[in-house]
Design an enzyme around this catalytic site. Structure first.
Site, PDB file in Angstrom:
ATOM      1  N   ASP A 161       0.825  -1.206   0.000  1.00  0.00           N
ATOM      2  CA  ASP A 161       0.000   0.000   0.000  1.00  0.00           C
ATOM      3  C   ASP A 161       0.858   1.253   0.000  1.00  0.00           C
ATOM      4  OD1 ASP A 161      -2.249  -1.483   0.168  1.00  0.00           O
ATOM      5  OD2 ASP A 161      -2.581  -1.172   2.301  1.00  0.00           O
ATOM      6  N   LYS A 183      -3.848   3.083  -1.875  1.00  0.00           N
ATOM      7  CA  LYS A 183      -5.089   3.854  -1.914  1.00  0.00           C
ATOM      8  C   LYS A 183      -4.831   5.207  -1.299  1.00  0.00           C
ATOM      9  CE  LYS A 183      -7.996  -0.100  -1.054  1.00  0.00           C
ATOM     10  NZ  LYS A 183      -7.586  -1.081  -0.111  1.00  0.00           N
ATOM     11  N   MET A 296      -7.621   8.495   9.813  1.00  0.00           N
ATOM     12  CA  MET A 296      -8.244   9.050   8.591  1.00  0.00           C
ATOM     13  C   MET A 296      -9.150  10.237   8.915  1.00  0.00           C
ATOM     14  SD  MET A 296      -9.240   5.410   6.873  1.00  0.00           S
ATOM     15  CE  MET A 296      -9.664   4.654   8.430  1.00  0.00           C
TER      16      MET A 296
HETATM   17  C1  LIG Z   1      -6.346   3.300   6.213  1.00  0.00           C
HETATM   18  S1  LIG Z   1      -5.735   3.714   7.795  1.00  0.00           S
HETATM   19  C2  LIG Z   1      -4.578   2.423   7.994  1.00  0.00           C
HETATM   20  C3  LIG Z   1      -4.189   2.200   9.409  1.00  0.00           C
HETATM   21  C4  LIG Z   1      -3.123   1.137   9.577  1.00  0.00           C
HETATM   22  N1  LIG Z   1      -3.608  -0.161   9.215  1.00  0.00           N
HETATM   23  C5  LIG Z   1      -2.597   1.105  11.004  1.00  0.00           C
HETATM   24  O1  LIG Z   1      -2.794   0.111  11.705  1.00  0.00           O
HETATM   25  O2  LIG Z   1      -1.973   2.078  11.394  1.00  0.00           O
HETATM   26  C6  LIG Z   1      -4.737   5.096   7.413  1.00  0.00           C
HETATM   27  C7  LIG Z   1      -4.692   6.100   8.542  1.00  0.00           C
HETATM   28  O3  LIG Z   1      -3.800   5.658   9.554  1.00  0.00           O
HETATM   29  C8  LIG Z   1      -3.184   6.759  10.162  1.00  0.00           C
HETATM   30  N2  LIG Z   1      -1.736   6.610  10.035  1.00  0.00           N
HETATM   31  C9  LIG Z   1      -1.081   5.583   9.491  1.00  0.00           C
HETATM   32  N3  LIG Z   1       0.255   5.730   9.599  1.00  0.00           N
HETATM   33  C10 LIG Z   1       0.447   6.894  10.237  1.00  0.00           C
HETATM   34  C11 LIG Z   1       1.588   7.618  10.650  1.00  0.00           C
HETATM   35  N4  LIG Z   1       2.826   7.158  10.427  1.00  0.00           N
HETATM   36  N5  LIG Z   1       1.418   8.801  11.268  1.00  0.00           N
HETATM   37  C12 LIG Z   1       0.186   9.278  11.501  1.00  0.00           C
HETATM   38  N6  LIG Z   1      -0.938   8.644  11.144  1.00  0.00           N
HETATM   39  C13 LIG Z   1      -0.826   7.460  10.526  1.00  0.00           C
HETATM   40  C14 LIG Z   1      -3.692   8.009   9.450  1.00  0.00           C
HETATM   41  O4  LIG Z   1      -4.773   8.514  10.190  1.00  0.00           O
HETATM   42  C15 LIG Z   1      -4.158   7.437   8.130  1.00  0.00           C
HETATM   43  O5  LIG Z   1      -5.158   8.253   7.555  1.00  0.00           O
END
Ligand SMILES: C[S@@+](CC[C@H](N)C(=O)[O-])C[C@H]1O[C@@H](n2cnc3c(N)ncnc32)[C@H](O)[C@@H]1O
Length: 395
Positions: A161, A183, A296
């Protein structure tokens, strides 16, 4: 004997038998190859695809004289069996996704790209492969688990991803085939069904597939949906957890998710907007003594802050926005629910961003070790300090 003909399919007279969903799944991955479809009728999607690609459609019954390579996906096992038997008798190359072991060619399995010669493998192995659903963590590659690292190094096909960092991707086996299916909000580069199908196809073709997702695959990651598809198709899989953004961000900002003085519980919430609003249980979310973590939620920040205040949360409750947490690009913005929108106005805040709300955010000022360490010459940031991953790489 199975042949690897991925690079030479372009020169074949290809015939696809079937007009339904299974046939469409194959056709969607043929790119601009020339094709003739044999079916009495075509499902809507396939009909549109055929028209757009200029593919011929025939209703004539199959005959051994037709074409040089048959793609068999009638949707009916008995009919598929007859077609494969006919192809075998006629010496025509055949691909039948239902029975990889009876296929004599590999189909170009590329997702969203035209096949190229590097997709070809010297192996003629048609034992079904396995999918490892792996959490890549929030960004810092040193937050990968040892098991995730081992799977990355063994991977033959890596389907990943947007959120997986370049540093993590760099740890994969150099020969691994990489497919990006990332995505962005409301912009899907490959539809979820296409990703599911790619996982099934590559595994069926005998590859060790790593499906790599940012954070943890089971936290807002659609990992469950992908596994449901694999389970339905009888594909072997395993799940390797990753550090989810909330846990990584909490650690790297010094904002503990629970603390006896502030929060006795923590909630992970999707802040994804649908038609301009989010349908959440606001009275429960506004209750005291908990930490709220919105994934998100950048696009819905104002809605979140307003709803929480309207449902009784103090307007002076601290809130943090954390951009690209755990990476060298991490930035943290702290304010109150009432003030956050104004304080970030005009700032170019980049996703991925996590929102943390609750009394624990007040600890950021005193516990934010990561930014302070990187501002000094102590060199705790990755790249400056010898990493266990570097040492593992030397082995
Ligand atoms: C589709 S979700 C996926 C989450 C992922 N599976 C997890 O466990 O972290 C994507 C969201 O995760 C958050 N996110 C993921 N990585 C991040 C990071 N390094 N710093 C801040 N927010 C993060 C953000 O809010 C982003 O919009």
């Amino acid at each position: 004997m199975a042949l690897d003909l991925i690079c030479s399919l372009r020169f074949f007279d290809l015939r696809l038998f079937g007009g339904g969903r299974e046939a469409l799944a194959i056709a969607e991955r043929l790119g601009d190859l020339r094709l003739c479809i044999h079916a009495q009728s075509l499902a809507g999607g396939l009909s549109a695809l055929a028209a757009s690609r200029g593919w011929a459609v025939e209703s004539a019954p199959p005959s051994p004289a037709l074409g040089q390579c048959w793609l068999v996906a009638s949707g009916d096992p008995a009919q598929d069996d007859e077609l494969v038997a006919l192809a075998e008798r006629a010496g025509v190359a055949v691909f039948v996704p239902r029975w990889p072991e009876r296929s004599s060619v590999r189909l170009p399995l590329e997702v969203g790209r035209a096949p190229d010669s590097s997709a070809s493998s010297s192996r003629n192995r048609f034992q079904p492969g396995r999918v490892s659903l792996v959490g890549a963590g929030p960004g810092d590659p040193e937050l990968l688990t040892l098991k995730a690292l081992a799977r990355l190094r063994e991977a033959e096909v890596l389907i990943h991803d947007r959120l997986v960092s370049d540093e993590v991707l760099a740890l994969a086996a150099p020969g691994a085939r990489r497919l990006y299916v990332g995505k962005a909000r409301s912009r899907h580069s490959v539809p979820q069904e296409g990703i599911n199908q790619a996982l099934v196809d590559w595994a069926r073709a005998g590859y060790r597939v790593v499906r790599l997702k940012g954070g943890d695959p089971f936290v807002f990651g659609r990992g469950g949906e992908e596994l449901e598809c694999l389970a339905e198709e009888g594909i072997d899989f395993e799940v390797i957890p990753g550090i989810t953004a909330a846990i990584g961000v909490s650690a790297y900002t010094g904002i503990p998710l629970t603390h006896r003085d502030h929060a006795q519980s923590v909630r992970f919430i999707t802040g994804h907007l649908s038609n301009g609003s989010i349908d959440l249980d606001w009275p429960t979310l506004a209750a005291p003594g908990q930490t709220l973590v919105f994934y998100m939620g950048l696009g819905s920040l104002e809605v979140i802050a307003r709803q929480l205040i309207e449902h009784g949360m103090g307007a002076d409750t601290p809130i943090a926005l954390v951009e690209q947490g755990t990476t060298a690009r991490q930035r943290v913005h702290v304010d109150t629910l009432a003030g956050i929108a104004a304080s970030i106005a005009g700032l170019d805040i980049a996703p991925p961003t996590l929102i943390v709300v609750g009394g624990v955010v007040s600890l950021y000022r005193s516990l934010s070790w990561f930014e302070r360490a990187s501002a000094t010459s102590l060199g705790w940031r990755h790249g400056k300090h010898p990493s266990p991953l570097d040492r593992a790489g030397e082995a």
